[in-house]
Design a protein around this motif. Structure first.
Motif, mmCIF file in Angstrom:
data_model
loop_
_atom_site.group_PDB
_atom_site.id
_atom_site.type_symbol
_atom_site.label_atom_id
_atom_site.label_comp_id
_atom_site.label_asym_id
_atom_site.label_seq_id
_atom_site.Cartn_x
_atom_site.Cartn_y
_atom_site.Cartn_z
ATOM 1 N N ALA C 58 0.839 -1.206 0.000
ATOM 2 C CA ALA C 58 0.000 0.000 0.000
ATOM 3 C C ALA C 58 0.877 1.260 0.000
ATOM 4 N N ILE C 59 1.951 1.247 0.791
ATOM 5 C CA ILE C 59 2.839 2.418 0.834
ATOM 6 C C ILE C 59 3.544 2.609 -0.513
ATOM 7 N N ALA C 60 4.004 1.499 -1.096
ATOM 8 C CA ALA C 60 4.700 1.599 -2.391
ATOM 9 C C ALA C 60 3.769 2.190 -3.452
ATOM 10 N N LYS C 61 2.489 1.814 -3.395
ATOM 11 C CA LYS C 61 1.528 2.321 -4.371
ATOM 12 C C LYS C 61 1.308 3.827 -4.183
ATOM 13 N N ILE C 62 1.194 4.255 -2.939
ATOM 14 C CA ILE C 62 1.018 5.680 -2.639
ATOM 15 C C ILE C 62 2.256 6.469 -3.116
ATOM 16 N N ALA C 63 3.434 5.910 -2.853
ATOM 17 C CA ALA C 63 4.673 6.589 -3.268
ATOM 18 C C ALA C 63 4.766 6.675 -4.790
ATOM 19 N N GLU C 64 4.339 5.608 -5.485
ATOM 20 C CA GLU C 64 4.378 5.629 -6.956
ATOM 21 C C GLU C 64 3.440 6.698 -7.512
ATOM 22 N N LYS C 65 2.285 6.843 -6.875
ATOM 23 C CA LYS C 65 1.352 7.879 -7.323
ATOM 24 C C LYS C 65 1.944 9.270 -7.129
ATOM 25 N N ALA C 66 2.645 9.462 -6.028
ATOM 26 C CA ALA C 66 3.282 10.765 -5.786
ATOM 27 C C ALA C 66 4.355 11.028 -6.839
ATOM 28 N N ARG C 67 5.131 9.993 -7.186
ATOM 29 C CA ARG C 67 6.198 10.167 -8.185
ATOM 30 C C ARG C 67 5.630 10.458 -9.560
ATOM 31 N N ALA C 68 4.443 9.907 -9.835
ATOM 32 C CA ALA C 68 3.828 10.155 -11.139
ATOM 33 C C ALA C 68 3.303 11.583 -11.218
#
Lengths: 82, 146, 146, 82
Positions: C58-68
């Motif tokens: 879940a954290i990795a997904k949130i971080a990926e969205k921020a990077r996008a």
């Protein structure tokens, strides 16, 4: 007698960081006019007043402000801290 | 509240730890660190000039405004002057508050005002010459948020 | 990018220094540290439960969205679980970017999503008993900003 | 066989962190109905489904979602991280 202080490219164009002068200027704008008339280097530093900021006794101020009671006037470009 | 205008380097991590330590009423600490960045390639150093005397007063005034606006437990501001090499911290702010929104907003407010209302001027020294960093319209626009 | 879900303590200052070090393209680093706070008086400890396996994803997904969404050089997320005494750091996020606005916004985004989309649950242990912290409507509303 | 996992006060009310059950439930909502009928502690945990969240194979999901192919269902209150 008033202390005038210059920073950044204003200091570089005028060639000194501060000076004490005798002036009868009533406002900052009057003082700028007086300095402009002195020498080419002052004219260059003050050619575009909209590119400058002024502080009176270390408080940001305006070019229309009165110099009455002021001991130190500082001229500098817009600040770029942070 | 700690405000430091200094020529020497500082350790952002040690400052953050000291700032955060032993606070039982604080749930949120936000920090910002500004670092000398190579914007166009070829940067050698950043030279920062300031207005001794006015700088400390201007920062204190900005910090007081932030304290009046948000419910903050504390504020930290450190800003260097002099010649700084690439990659070094230029300055930091930190805010401590019960809630995260106040800590974030106050830190952004401090940064926006420090950027264009505290008397610092940056000069970039690059391999091809020196030039003063110009203030941008965005820096001024940032203040209209507050 | 570093994501750590851990039982043991961490040193926010040392993490900030390691995260900020040696970046020549980064002008701005923002950090948030969440600290165990005594909200109503009498808090002894905070117990944090999580969902091993799902938490990291879940954290990795949130971080990926921020990077996008923002132009970020890096992201750090550390979140503890287990029993934490008053005043101790619970978690931290840090963001590194060329510009301060991106670093601030991404850090707030990460916090807003970690708060209500990462599988952590907090229980307050007070001198008068234990109770689960309830999610607030404000936490959910915070997501509508993004 | 499906693995069911409980967290926070859902876990406390049911009295166990996980269990494997045999179920014919087609959706999460069907599964909740089935669990509710088991014992008082399940009825207590699932009395207000609007206070609960569900994850299927470790992804947040909805109560209307199908259980087809799902190996792990988790029930928990709204998250309070950060």
């Amino acid at each position: 007698m008033i202390e005038i202080v210059y920073f950044a490219w204003v200091r570089e164009r005028i060639g000194l960081p501060r000076e004490r002068i005798e002036t009868g200027a009533a406002t900052v704008a009057d003082l700028v006019e007086e300095l402009r008339g002195r020498e080419e280097r002052y004219a260059a530093a003050f050619s575009d007043v909209s590119a400058l900021r002024v502080a009176l006794d270390q408080e940001l101020s305006e070019f229309e402000a009165s110099l009455s009671g002021v001991r130190e006037v500082a001229f500098f470009p817009p600040m770029t801290g942070g | 509240m700690k405000i430091s205008v200094q020529e020497g380097p500082f350790d952002a991590g040690a400052e953050l730890d000291a700032f955060s330590h032993g606070r039982h009423e604080v749930g949120a600490v936000v920090s910002f660190t500004g670092i000398v960045r190579d914007r166009e390639g070829g940067l050698v150093a950043m030279e920062i000039e300031h207005y001794p005397g006015m700088t400390e007063k201007a920062i204190a005034k900005i910090a007081e405004k932030a304290r009046a606006r948000w419910d903050l437990a504390d504020i930290l501001v450190i800003h260097r002057f002099g010649s700084l090499p690439l990659g070094q911290p230029i300055m930091m702010v930190a805010t401590a508050a019960a809630h995260r929104r106040a800590a974030f907003e106050a830190a952004e407010y401090l940064m926006d005002y420090l950027k264009s209302r505290a008397p610092f001027w940056k000069k970039e020294v690059t391999r091809s010459g020196e030039h003063w960093v110009e203030a941008t319209p965005e820096d001024e626009d940032a203040l209209s948020r507050w």
